[in-house]
Scaffold this motif. Structure first.
Motif, mmCIF file in Angstrom:
data_model
loop_
_atom_site.group_PDB
_atom_site.id
_atom_site.type_symbol
_atom_site.label_atom_id
_atom_site.label_comp_id
_atom_site.label_asym_id
_atom_site.label_seq_id
_atom_site.Cartn_x
_atom_site.Cartn_y
_atom_site.Cartn_z
ATOM 1 N N GLU A 152 12.461 4.981 -7.276
ATOM 2 C CA GLU A 152 13.888 4.994 -6.903
ATOM 3 C C GLU A 152 14.295 3.698 -6.208
ATOM 4 N N GLN A 153 13.398 3.183 -5.368
ATOM 5 C CA GLN A 153 13.738 1.978 -4.597
ATOM 6 C C GLN A 153 13.160 0.701 -5.235
ATOM 7 N N ARG A 154 12.664 0.861 -6.441
ATOM 8 C CA ARG A 154 12.056 -0.272 -7.179
ATOM 9 C C ARG A 154 11.068 -1.052 -6.307
ATOM 10 N N ILE A 155 10.145 -0.273 -5.707
ATOM 11 C CA ILE A 155 9.081 -0.890 -4.902
ATOM 12 C C ILE A 155 7.778 -0.787 -5.676
ATOM 13 N N ASN A 156 7.065 -1.893 -5.755
ATOM 14 C CA ASN A 156 5.709 -1.853 -6.297
ATOM 15 C C ASN A 156 4.744 -1.752 -5.126
ATOM 16 N N LEU A 157 4.089 -0.567 -5.034
ATOM 17 C CA LEU A 157 3.137 -0.364 -3.944
ATOM 18 C C LEU A 157 1.715 -0.412 -4.484
ATOM 19 N N PHE A 158 0.943 -1.287 -3.909
ATOM 20 C CA PHE A 158 -0.472 -1.439 -4.292
ATOM 21 C C PHE A 158 -1.358 -1.014 -3.133
ATOM 22 N N ILE A 159 -2.550 -0.525 -3.465
ATOM 23 C CA ILE A 159 -3.517 -0.186 -2.427
ATOM 24 C C ILE A 159 -4.788 -0.980 -2.655
ATOM 25 N N LYS A 160 -5.249 -1.645 -1.616
ATOM 26 C CA LYS A 160 -6.542 -2.352 -1.679
ATOM 27 C C LYS A 160 -7.594 -1.344 -1.233
ATOM 28 N N ARG A 161 -8.471 -0.969 -2.187
ATOM 29 C CA ARG A 161 -9.358 0.176 -1.965
ATOM 30 C C ARG A 161 -10.661 -0.199 -1.254
ATOM 31 N N THR A 211 -7.646 11.525 8.246
ATOM 32 C CA THR A 211 -6.635 12.072 9.165
ATOM 33 C C THR A 211 -6.472 11.237 10.441
ATOM 34 N N THR A 212 -7.381 10.311 10.714
ATOM 35 C CA THR A 212 -7.293 9.540 11.970
ATOM 36 C C THR A 212 -6.500 8.241 11.796
ATOM 37 N N TYR A 213 -6.688 7.595 10.662
ATOM 38 C CA TYR A 213 -6.072 6.281 10.479
ATOM 39 C C TYR A 213 -5.168 6.200 9.241
ATOM 40 N N THR A 214 -5.796 6.248 8.055
ATOM 41 C CA THR A 214 -5.041 5.873 6.850
ATOM 42 C C THR A 214 -3.976 6.896 6.460
ATOM 43 N N GLY A 215 -4.214 8.190 6.748
ATOM 44 C CA GLY A 215 -3.206 9.204 6.440
ATOM 45 C C GLY A 215 -1.937 8.965 7.250
ATOM 46 N N LYS A 216 -2.127 8.680 8.521
ATOM 47 C CA LYS A 216 -0.975 8.430 9.399
ATOM 48 C C LYS A 216 -0.254 7.148 9.002
ATOM 49 N N ALA A 217 -1.032 6.116 8.674
ATOM 50 C CA ALA A 217 -0.413 4.836 8.321
ATOM 51 C C ALA A 217 0.346 4.937 6.998
ATOM 52 N N MET A 218 -0.208 5.647 6.018
ATOM 53 C CA MET A 218 0.493 5.778 4.735
ATOM 54 C C MET A 218 1.760 6.612 4.906
ATOM 55 N N PHE A 219 1.667 7.677 5.689
ATOM 56 C CA PHE A 219 2.860 8.478 5.997
ATOM 57 C C PHE A 219 3.924 7.560 6.608
ATOM 58 N N GLY A 220 3.498 6.776 7.589
ATOM 59 C CA GLY A 220 4.417 5.869 8.277
ATOM 60 C C GLY A 220 5.004 4.824 7.345
ATOM 61 N N LEU A 221 4.191 4.297 6.444
ATOM 62 C CA LEU A 221 4.678 3.269 5.531
ATOM 63 C C LEU A 221 5.772 3.826 4.618
ATOM 64 N N LEU A 222 5.546 5.026 4.064
ATOM 65 C CA LEU A 222 6.553 5.594 3.159
ATOM 66 C C LEU A 222 7.855 5.867 3.923
ATOM 67 N N GLN A 223 7.727 6.342 5.161
ATOM 68 C CA GLN A 223 8.910 6.549 6.005
ATOM 69 C C GLN A 223 9.633 5.227 6.270
ATOM 70 N N TYR A 224 8.861 4.218 6.553
ATOM 71 C CA TYR A 224 9.428 2.900 6.865
ATOM 72 C C TYR A 224 10.230 2.356 5.674
ATOM 73 N N LEU A 225 9.642 2.494 4.484
ATOM 74 C CA LEU A 225 10.309 1.974 3.281
ATOM 75 C C LEU A 225 11.598 2.739 3.003
ATOM 76 N N LYS A 226 11.542 4.048 3.265
ATOM 77 C CA LYS A 226 12.698 4.908 3.000
ATOM 78 C C LYS A 226 13.806 4.666 4.028
ATOM 79 N N LYS A 227 13.431 4.753 5.293
ATOM 80 C CA LYS A 227 14.416 4.635 6.381
ATOM 81 C C LYS A 227 15.155 3.304 6.378
ATOM 82 N N ASN A 228 14.407 2.258 6.069
ATOM 83 C CA ASN A 228 15.012 0.930 6.083
ATOM 84 C C ASN A 228 15.592 0.543 4.727
ATOM 85 N N GLU A 229 15.598 1.503 3.802
ATOM 86 C CA GLU A 229 16.154 1.284 2.465
ATOM 87 C C GLU A 229 15.645 -0.008 1.839
#
Ligand SMILES: *Cc1c(COP(=O)(O)O)cnc(C)c1O
Length: 297
Positions: free
Chosen positions: A21-30, A261-279
């Motif tokens: 929807e926001q035309r964002i290309n999200l990549f993950i470095k595994r 649940t300690t690090y990456t789950g919270k950060a990914m949740f936060g990232l998606l919120q950040y991208l959405k909230k800031n449009e």
């Protein structure tokens, strides 16, 4: 056990409806795929330390951590692979090797665990680079692998990517990984950090560590590119909510990428919120998967 291979870590694009929807290309470095127990940023932070230990007259590595430290586990597994001795001072003298699966695994891997009372631990962890035990020298790696060689290893992460992202996002503990990544970014990129600790002064902590590790000039040059998102600790370090658990489950179902649940789950949740909230639209974003998903059963 296989030796550690950073080529296991690849860059993968993630598809989610919010992103299209926001035309964002999200990549993950595994980086979570580097090794089952020396996972993610922990290998990045350790490998120059291990190399130093192997090339010096040190008999092994001494390190420090809490009862659930991914760093202590990574250190135990890496030392086991490279045939060097490992000793860890663990915070809390009420604990023992059988207190949890992580500590048991460390002991299985040959690590010597020494349980110390909190005030003693807090004094001990500020030590010199070399410690003498029973007449032998041991290389001291601080809690979380937070030393100059640790940052140096994290600088290397970006060279395995296209390094042309608008935003690079990651979870933060000691800030070692975030400093290394920040110093490697193209000048047009911004770094979005998600502290795992509640009430963490991310910029102050980054500055402090950069001073201690002799990276202060690099910090001064790059500090204005850091965006701190410190509202995503879910109640504090190590705290878990149902909301977080269901987010992680849903994310894995949609992308096949497990988060912890300690690090990456919270950060990914936060990232998606950040991208959405800031449009945020029409951007290229990289999330660094710092690991933490090891299976101890
Ligand atoms: C240790 C750890 C972090 C924190 O990294 P720092 O370099 O200490 O900031 C982030 N994610 C995971 C999965 C970790 O194990």
């Amino acid at each position: 056990m296989q030796k550690i291979n950073i080529q296991n870590s690849f860059v993968q694009e993630i598809k989610l409806s919010l992103l299209s929807e926001q035309r964002i290309n999200l990549f993950i470095k595994r980086d979570d795929l580097i090794h089952p127990f020396v996972s993610g940023n922990k290998w990045r932070k350790l490998h120059h330390n291990i190399a130093l230990c192997l090339s010096s007259s040190c008999r092994g590595v001494v390190t420090f951590g809490g009862a659930y430290s991914n760093h202590v586990l990574a250190c135990a597994a890496a030392c086991n692979l490279y045939n060097i001795e490992s000793i860890a001072y663990i915070r809390g003298d009420e604990l023992s090797t059988s207190s949890n699966k992580l500590l048991m695994k460390c002991a299985d891997l040959g690590m010597k665990l020494i349980f110390v009372a909190r005030p003693v631990y807090d004094d001990m962890k500020k030590m010199d680079e070399i410690m003498t035990i029973g007449g032998d020298s041991f290389l001291c790696v601080p809690e979380g692998g937070a030393n100059r060689l640790g940052i140096k290893g994290c600088v290397e992460i970006m060279s395995e990517t296209e390094n042309d992202y608008d935003f690079v996002a990651l979870s933060q503990g000691t800030t070692t990984t975030s400093l290394g990544v920040l110093f490697a970014l193209k000048s047009s990129s911004r770094l979005v950090v998600f502290p795992s600790l509640k009430g963490f002064g991310a910029l102050n902590e980054m500055e402090k560590l950069s001073l201690e590790t002799n990276y202060f000039n690099e910090w001064q040059e790059n500090r204005n590119r850091v965006i701190v998102q410190d509202e995503f600790h879910f109640g504090g370090y190590g705290k878990v909510t149902n909301n977080l658990i269901s987010f992680i489950a849903e994310f894995e179902e949609q992308t096949n990428v497990p988060l912890d649940t300690t690090y990456t789950g919270k950060a990914m949740f936060g990232l998606l919120q950040y991208l959405k909230k800031n449009e945020i639209r029409d951007k290229k974003v990289l999330f660094i998967h710092t690991g933490g998903t090891q299976k101890l059963d």
